[in-house]
Structure formats: structure tokens, C-alpha cells
Design a protein around this motif. Structure first.
Motif, PDB file in Angstrom:
ATOM      1  N   THR A  24      30.023 110.456  50.240  1.00  0.00           N
ATOM      2  CA  THR A  24      29.178 110.947  49.132  1.00  0.00           C
ATOM      3  C   THR A  24      29.935 111.862  48.169  1.00  0.00           C
ATOM      4  O   THR A  24      29.483 112.058  47.040  1.00  0.00           O
ATOM      5  N   TYR A  25      31.085 112.425  48.586  1.00  0.00           N
ATOM      6  CA  TYR A  25      31.803 113.309  47.672  1.00  0.00           C
ATOM      7  C   TYR A  25      32.201 112.559  46.391  1.00  0.00           C
ATOM      8  O   TYR A  25      31.947 113.035  45.279  1.00  0.00           O
ATOM      9  N   TRP A  53      28.455 118.304  50.176  1.00  0.00           N
ATOM     10  CA  TRP A  53      29.666 117.653  49.676  1.00  0.00           C
ATOM     11  C   TRP A  53      30.681 117.406  50.789  1.00  0.00           C
ATOM     12  O   TRP A  53      31.638 116.665  50.588  1.00  0.00           O
ATOM     13  N   ASN A  95      27.956 121.858  53.988  1.00  0.00           N
ATOM     14  CA  ASN A  95      27.325 121.648  52.682  1.00  0.00           C
ATOM     15  C   ASN A  95      27.285 120.159  52.368  1.00  0.00           C
ATOM     16  O   ASN A  95      28.017 119.369  52.992  1.00  0.00           O
ATOM     17  N   ARG A 126      38.254 112.062  50.939  1.00  0.00           N
ATOM     18  CA  ARG A 126      37.107 112.968  50.903  1.00  0.00           C
ATOM     19  C   ARG A 126      36.083 112.449  51.918  1.00  0.00           C
ATOM     20  O   ARG A 126      36.176 111.329  52.383  1.00  0.00           O
ATOM     21  N   ILE A 131      32.584 125.813  41.435  1.00  0.00           N
ATOM     22  CA  ILE A 131      32.969 125.315  42.764  1.00  0.00           C
ATOM     23  C   ILE A 131      33.750 126.368  43.548  1.00  0.00           C
ATOM     24  O   ILE A 131      33.650 126.421  44.771  1.00  0.00           O
ATOM     25  N   TYR A 163      32.827 119.477  51.652  1.00  0.00           N
ATOM     26  CA  TYR A 163      34.068 119.940  51.028  1.00  0.00           C
ATOM     27  C   TYR A 163      34.009 121.433  50.758  1.00  0.00           C
ATOM     28  O   TYR A 163      32.949 121.965  50.403  1.00  0.00           O
ATOM     29  N   TRP A 221      31.954 126.611  46.952  1.00  0.00           N
ATOM     30  CA  TRP A 221      32.733 125.940  47.993  1.00  0.00           C
ATOM     31  C   TRP A 221      33.731 126.897  48.639  1.00  0.00           C
ATOM     32  O   TRP A 221      34.763 126.492  49.150  1.00  0.00           O
ATOM     33  N   LEU A 251      21.757 112.073  45.540  1.00  0.00           N
ATOM     34  CA  LEU A 251      22.799 113.076  45.276  1.00  0.00           C
ATOM     35  C   LEU A 251      22.246 114.356  44.652  1.00  0.00           C
ATOM     36  O   LEU A 251      22.987 115.311  44.432  1.00  0.00           O
ATOM     37  N   HIS A 279      23.180 117.675  46.090  1.00  0.00           N
ATOM     38  CA  HIS A 279      24.560 118.124  45.903  1.00  0.00           C
ATOM     39  C   HIS A 279      24.645 119.117  44.734  1.00  0.00           C
ATOM     40  O   HIS A 279      25.384 120.095  44.791  1.00  0.00           O
ATOM     41  N   ALA A 333      29.364 111.666  44.137  1.00  0.00           N
ATOM     42  CA  ALA A 333      28.783 112.826  43.463  1.00  0.00           C
ATOM     43  C   ALA A 333      29.751 113.412  42.429  1.00  0.00           C
ATOM     44  O   ALA A 333      29.342 113.785  41.327  1.00  0.00           O
ATOM     45  N   TRP A 334      31.033 113.471  42.773  1.00  0.00           N
ATOM     46  CA  TRP A 334      32.011 113.983  41.798  1.00  0.00           C
ATOM     47  C   TRP A 334      32.026 113.088  40.551  1.00  0.00           C
ATOM     48  O   TRP A 334      32.192 113.554  39.422  1.00  0.00           O
TER      49      TRP A 334
END
Lengths: 446, 446
Positions: free
Chosen positions: B253-254, B170, B168, B250, B343, B172, B347, B312, B315, B257-258
């Protein structure tokens, strides 16, 4: 003779006491005023034969009960969290009570009992909350009486410095509790309603979402959102309103500059800083700036501001943030505590300074398919360091409400807010006579 | 025969139980394992004759005391806040105790008493805390033994998804408590030390201050700062160190984006949202976007991202934020609770997915006027949904430490951390044999 017991003779009690003493002879009142600091009371009552200064710990029920028993009306000017305990004593002894503070849920829970006993527990009758409720409800009721439907209500209030005393780049001095200035907006999301949509703003965006306001004769202001705008829907009976928003007023550039502290993290009230007792304003600021091997604090701070905020540099110079002299702050202090030390010193009122209380409402409503807008503004300037605008706007509505209760003019009972015409109308009229005047403007929206 | 009592048979106990059972015959051990869910225990012990499954409420002292009395060693895998009460029981009954969790100040206060009784209360012996302490102390002691002086220590750890299961945007999935993922970094300033200067970062800047890290064979990672990096100075005996920093890993990009959630305020865990039970992901997101009379949620969100973050967008599409179907969240839910719902679903680990635990230390030290750098990395991939990397890296050091205590190999007493060589060396050696291997690289700094 009617006996009035006032608990607490701090800053905001001055104008209250003056009003009550002025009317004591004609109304046949006697005031009994308690404060830990009896000299403070003596200073405020002078040689008036209509008042007695008392000194005991008003926070202790056993100490205040005998005095409450003697009173016809109790006015609690104690810190807000103590009002409920006073209210419980008033319930036991069947006495009316006035407080200028927000009704807690605990206070609200006393409503039925107080109502049954035909007691008046009148709250939120100072300023924000108080005059804001009354002046807004007056317009809301007028619009509704004319068959208008209110779609939008925005309301702003700020305790500021009078234009003649405004001589620093922030346009701000400490006219009230400096701790609240530092912690303003913290503790969770701010919420409001915009065109039927509920909207939320986190703390670190609060000072960036500003409304610009101009008040004739007093210039430009900016409003940042209050934490909770939504609860006013039910208080004002406006549950179907499309937009409701409340904000705090500051002078232009204040919000943008305060946001620098927020962005850096310097308003945090949780983490004790390492060696806080050794920090100077300079090392305090540096602890929140990214490390650089050679740049000075000034250079790193300018980098942080960037070109779009570089005009704010003087704001921080004014606060002494580049001084290397230790602040002598306490050990284990948080950033918020150190920031409070700095602003308390640099934003201190000079003896000749006067404060200013500003309130501004904006309504939009529809009547017969036509949209209208009302703007209603009030500016009150303090008289001197004792009879400040804050003291007048908090104390005078409390004083007038006291008179109304003692004269039997209030026929509602229980835990009350001043949102009904029978209460707010006489108070607003007398406030106007005392110089606290709203200036309303009506527009058709094209 | 030695009896081992394990309190709690949740996720992280699987590898612990497997190791102990595998060695039970040769070491003459018997395991007694308690969980509210006895089936869970039965599944983990299979038909082994070396273990007994028990079911009672291990959180209640009266229920666990008779079992503690029978044991030679107690292992508490309960939620961290219950360890202290277990420790007090162990003190009364004179039993050794192991917990994988951080030592609370209450636990610490039992040190002298435990020491006097020659009891071992060994804590922080899982992963972060645990393997991080041991692998760092090994290098610190080696550098110090060679007369090197450590000037900088940076350490990163992350519970992630294995490269083969990473599908995915993320990079994650939820391999641990999703609530902690949402609340990560909240609750006050983050603190660390950089070139002798104490530095602080507020929550809303945390996911913007990232370190980039590459681990050979596993690609790129990013680390954001942990709340508290400073307390490790004293734990590691590095009070004079110039730079100390700990971060969470992480995939690229995580963090960026978070940070969008953080900037919008969608991780707030304080304010209950109005009508939270009616919100869809779409209306939930919209409540945090500025009002616009005509733009769609997608358009407003793209405006918020701006051109520098538009990459992003996918995401958030992946997380279903533009779906208008209600989430059926609870009434009175906070933004953090709704985000956790989202999530947890999007996720979620697939049955064939494997997790990955990554640890990375960076040291700088000086020896004979020459500067050096050491990078030490460990990557552990889970075996399956039961014997995950998290379960192995938490459970195996606990298991090895158990063996050492029962064989009398630990001669320190009191409330301990695994920072002394006599404890960490045998554990690290056996972990290496079990596939939990640190790969060290040494550089001269020019």
C-alpha cells in the motif's frame, strides 16, 4: 532622417520590416538590418532604397555597438536571452529599444537607470506577450472606468494552422519552434487562481485539465493551462482578482492525444536513450510500452490507449509510429529530441499552407450587484509562408510602437510593458485597421 | 601501530567505529575521528584509549591534510560529493581511502594515478551500494563458474521499519534522509532492460509499476523501479543479459498511496508555493485538488481517490492532511519541502523503534538447457537508535574492508568497487558471522 536598427531578420521580422519599409518614405526613416544570413535580409528588403542589409554577429557587443551608436531606435528580434545585453549597450549609448519578449528580472533591473536617461525600453509588444496584454488591458480599464469589479479573467492563445490547411488528425502543424511544442508545460507545477484559491497542476495532468472554447466562425478549441498564470495579477493590476488563468489553445483531440506522449514518458528531455541512433519510430514507441512476450507494438499500444482513447489510434499512425525504418536520430538523443524529429517532419507546413493565430479572453465582472461576462476573440490568418499570422501579430505591434517612439508619442520612460492606455490604444486601433480585430461579446449573467 | 582517520561521525559511522574499537587492541590500531560536533565523537568512543576525538572542518583541505598525513588509512563518511576532494588529498599524501558511496566520474578519473601509486581507493562498500554488489557478484560468479548463463537479474533494497515497530498505515518511518524519500525517482525517466528490450518509465508511472515480493518470515513487500538499472550491466560484467532491473522496497500500500502525492503534484521541488508560510496540511492538500464550490477538502480528496483507492484515505488522515492548523513552513517553500515537513513529523521513529534493512535478488539462468531461478534475501534489524540496521549494513562492510587493507589482504589498486571475489568473499563471510546473512533458495524452472 531617423535610423532604425533591427537586430535579427528571422521568421518573425518579416512583417515588421515590410511595415517599416512601407512607411519609410513618408516618415523619413532608414532601416539598417543585421542578420548572420545577409541573403535573408536582402530577400526581405528587395530593392528598397530605404534599407541597408548588414551581416555581422549581432550577439557580440563590440560588433553591434558601432551600429547602435548610429541608430535612433534599436529593435531586438534576437533570441530572448540576448535582449539584456543589447539593453545594456543601449543604455551606454542612450538609445531607445523595443523587444517583443518577456521582461527578465535582469532587464527589469535596468528600469531606474533607463528612466533617468529618458530612454524607452519597451518589451512584451509582440504576441503572447503583447497583443494579449493590450487587448486585455483595454477591457480591464473600460470595466474599471464604468465602476465594474473584475472577479475572473481567463485568457487563451494559440499558434495554429488555418482551417483550409488543416488536414491531419491533430489539427496541428509546426508554425513555430518545434522544440517548444515538445517541451510545453515542463519544468515544474503550473499555477493559477480559482475563486480565491491558489491551485497547482503537475505536468502529467496538464493536458487533461482542458477548457472547451468555441469561436464563432472558427469552431471548437481546447485550452490547456500555461505554467504561470499568477504573475499576470500584478502586471494587470488585478491582485484582488478571484480567478486568473491563462491557457494555450489547440484543436479538439490534440490535448488528449498529446497526453498519451506525456503519460508514456516520451516528452522527457533529461535521459539520453540507449542506442538512440538506431531507433525507428516503432522501437522508440515500444521502449515506452510495457513488455509483452507475444503482442505486437500496435496491440500493446491499443492496450495502453484502452477503449476510452482508442479513437486516437489514427493520430499516432499519422505520425508514423508503427514504421520500422530507422529515424537516423543522433546518438545520445533524449525522447524529446526524437519526438521533435518526428513531429517536425510529419507536421511540416506545405508551401500553400497558412497559419492562424487565435486569442480569446473571458472576463467576469460585477457592476451594481449585476454580474456580467465579456468574451473577446481575435483570429488572424497568415497571408503566405513569409507573412504568416505569427509574423504579423508579432511584427506589426512592434512596428507601430517603433513609429510611436520615433514620432515622440510615448512619454513614459524606463523598462515598459504596453499596459497603459497611451501606448496600447493607438496600437490596437492601427492593428484593427490592419485586420487584427477583436470581436467582443457582452452578456448578463443570470 | 596503524592509524585510521575517520572523517565524519554521523549516523552511519556508529557501527563502523564500534567494530574498529573492538578490534583496536588486538590489531594494534588507533582511530582519529573528526566531526564538527566533537561531543558526537566522544559519545561514540566512550572511554576507549584507542581513539582520539578531533574537531575541525573536514571539508576544508588545509584542515584535514595534516591529519591525513598521519594516517595509514582514511575513511570518508562525509556527504558523497566531498569524497573526490578527500581522494585528491590522499593521492598527494599516498594514503589508502575507503568511501561507502557511488563512484563519481571525477573519482573514476583518479584510477590510473592511484593504481600507479599502489593506492587502494575502495568505494561503494556500504549498502546499496555495497552489500548488494558483493552478494550479487558472489552468485553471479558461482553461476558462471558452473557454466550457467544468467538471463535475468532483478534486485531490490529498502530501508524500512522493523515489524515490531510498524504501527502506521504506510508501514514506513523515516530511518534515513527524508528529503530523499520525497524526491525518490524524480529527475528524468527510469530505465531498465526486459527480455533484451530497453524500457523507460516516467516518474508519474513509477509507483504504479510495482513488483510483489514475499520474504519468508517477513511477509510481503513491493518494489518500485530505481532511476538507473542499466549501468549495473557493465559494473557486474553482464552486458549480454536479457533482463536487468533494480527496485526500491516498501511495504504493501505504500507505493499506491505515495502515488497519490505524485499524481496530485505534491512532490514538486521546483515551484515555490504562494504564501507557503501560511499553509496548513489541509490548505496545502486543497491547493492540489480541483476547485469545487461547496465540497469539503475531505469530499474532494475522496472524489480524487475514487472507489478503487478509497481504502487509502486513512493513510492521509494519519499524516494529518485534514488538519487546519498552520504548519509554520518557510516562505517560498516548494510542495516537496512542505511534504518533507509533514512526513518528518508523522513518520518519526519512537525511541524504542528499530529499523530494518531488506535486500532481495532474483536471478534466472540456464545450464545444460535447463532453466533455474535463485532468490537471495537478507533482512537486518537494527539494535537500537544508534546501532541501526542502516548503520550496521553501511558501517560493517566498511570496517571489515578497513581491516583487510591494513592487513595487506587487498592486492588490487586504483579506484575499486567490491566486485572481485578476493574482496567480497572475506567481507561476506565476516558479515554472516556478524548476523548479516543471505538466505538463498534455488528452483528449477519448469
Amino acid at each position: 532622417m531617423k535610423s532604425i536598427l533591427i537586430l535579427g531578420a528571422g521568421l518573425s521580422a518579416s512583417s515588421l520590416i515590410r511595415y517599416l519599409l512601407k512607411n519609410a518614405a513618408s516618415e523619413n526613416w532608414h532601416l539598417r538590418i543585421v542578420d548572420q544570413d545577409r541573403d535573408l535580409v536582402l530577400k526581405k528588403i528587395g530593392d528598397s532604397p530605404y534599407a541597408t542589409a548588414l551581416s555581422f554577429n549581432a550577439l557580440v557587443s563590440e560588433e553591434r555597438m558601432p551600429e547602435i551608436e548610429k541608430a535612433d531606435l534599436v529593435i531586438s528580434m534576437l533570441p530572448a536571452r540576448f535582449h539584456v545585453e543589447v539593453a545594456k549597450d543601449c543604455l551606454k549609448l542612450k538609445k531607445h529599444l523595443i523587444t517583443p519578449s518577456y521582461v527578465s528580472s535582469e532587464m527589469k533591473s535596468l528600469h531606474e537607470e533607463a528612466k533617468k536617461e529618458k530612454l524607452i525600453f519597451l518589451n512584451e509588444i509582440g504576441v503572447d506577450p503583447g497583443i494579449d496584454h493590450m487587448s486585455a488591458m483595454k477591457i480591464i480599464h473600460e470595466v474599471q472606468a464604468s465602476n465594474g469589479t473584475i472577479s475572473s479573467f481567463k485568457s487563451f492563445c494559440g499558434g495554429l494552422i488555418a482551417p483550409d490547411s488543416d488536414n491531419n488528425p491533430w489539427g496541428y502543424k509546426i508554425t513555430w519552434n518545434p522544440k517548444n511544442v515538445v517541451l510545453a508545460g515542463q519544468g515544474g507545477l503550473s499555477s493559477f487562481k480559482r475563486n480565491k484559491e491558489f491551485k497547482y497542476i503537475p505536468y502529467h495532468q496538464l493536458f487533461r485539465r482542458i477548457d472547451k472554447i468555441n469561436i464563432e466562425g472558427y469552431g471548437d478549441f481546447e485550452g490547456y493551462p500555461n505554467r504561470d498564470s499568477l504573475s499576470y495579477q500584478s502586471v494587470y493590476g488585478l491582485n484582488e482578482i478571484e480567478t486568473i488563468y491563462r491557457g494555450t489553445l489547440r484543436r479538439p483531440t490534440y490535448c488528449e492525444a498529446w497526453d498519451v506522449f506525456v503519460q508514456l514518458g516520451m516528452t522527457d528531455h533529461v535521459l539520453p536513450l540507449t542506442h538512440s541512433e538506431n531507433l525507428s519510430p516503432r522501437t522508440f514507441l515500444n521502449a515506452f510500452l510495457a513488455y509483452h512476450p507475444t503482442k505486437t507494438v500496435e496491440e500493446k499500444f491499443k492496450d495502453f490507449l484502452g477503449s476510452h482513447r482508442i479513437h486516437l489510434f489514427g493520430h499516432f499512425e499519422f505520425l508514423g509510429f508503427f514504421d520500422a525504418k530507422p529515424m537516423n536520430g543522433p546518438a545520445g538523443a533524449t525522447a524529446a529530441e526524437l519526438l521533435e524529429l518526428i513531429i517536425t517532419e510529419k507536421w511540416r507546413l506545405a508551401p500553400q499552407d497558412k497559419d492562424m493565430l487565435v486569442m480569446h479572453h473571458q472576463f467576469e465582472y460585477t457592476k451594481d450587484q449585476q454580474k456580467y461576462r465579456i468574451e473577446s476573440s481575435m483570429v488572424s490568418i497568415g497571408e503566405d509562408p513569409v507573412y504568416t499570422a505569427m509574423s504579423n501579430t508579432v511584427g506589426l505591434p512592434v512596428a507601430i510602437a517603433s513609429k510611436m517612439i520615433l514620432k515622440g508619442m510615448i512619454n513614459e520612460y524606463g523598462v515598459l510593458l504596453p499596459v497603459n492606455k497611451a501606448i496600447y490604444q493607438p496600437i490596437l486601433e492601427e492593428l484593427e485597421a490592419l485586420g487584427i480585430v477583436f470581436n467582443d461579446k457582452h452578456y448578463e449573467i443570470q
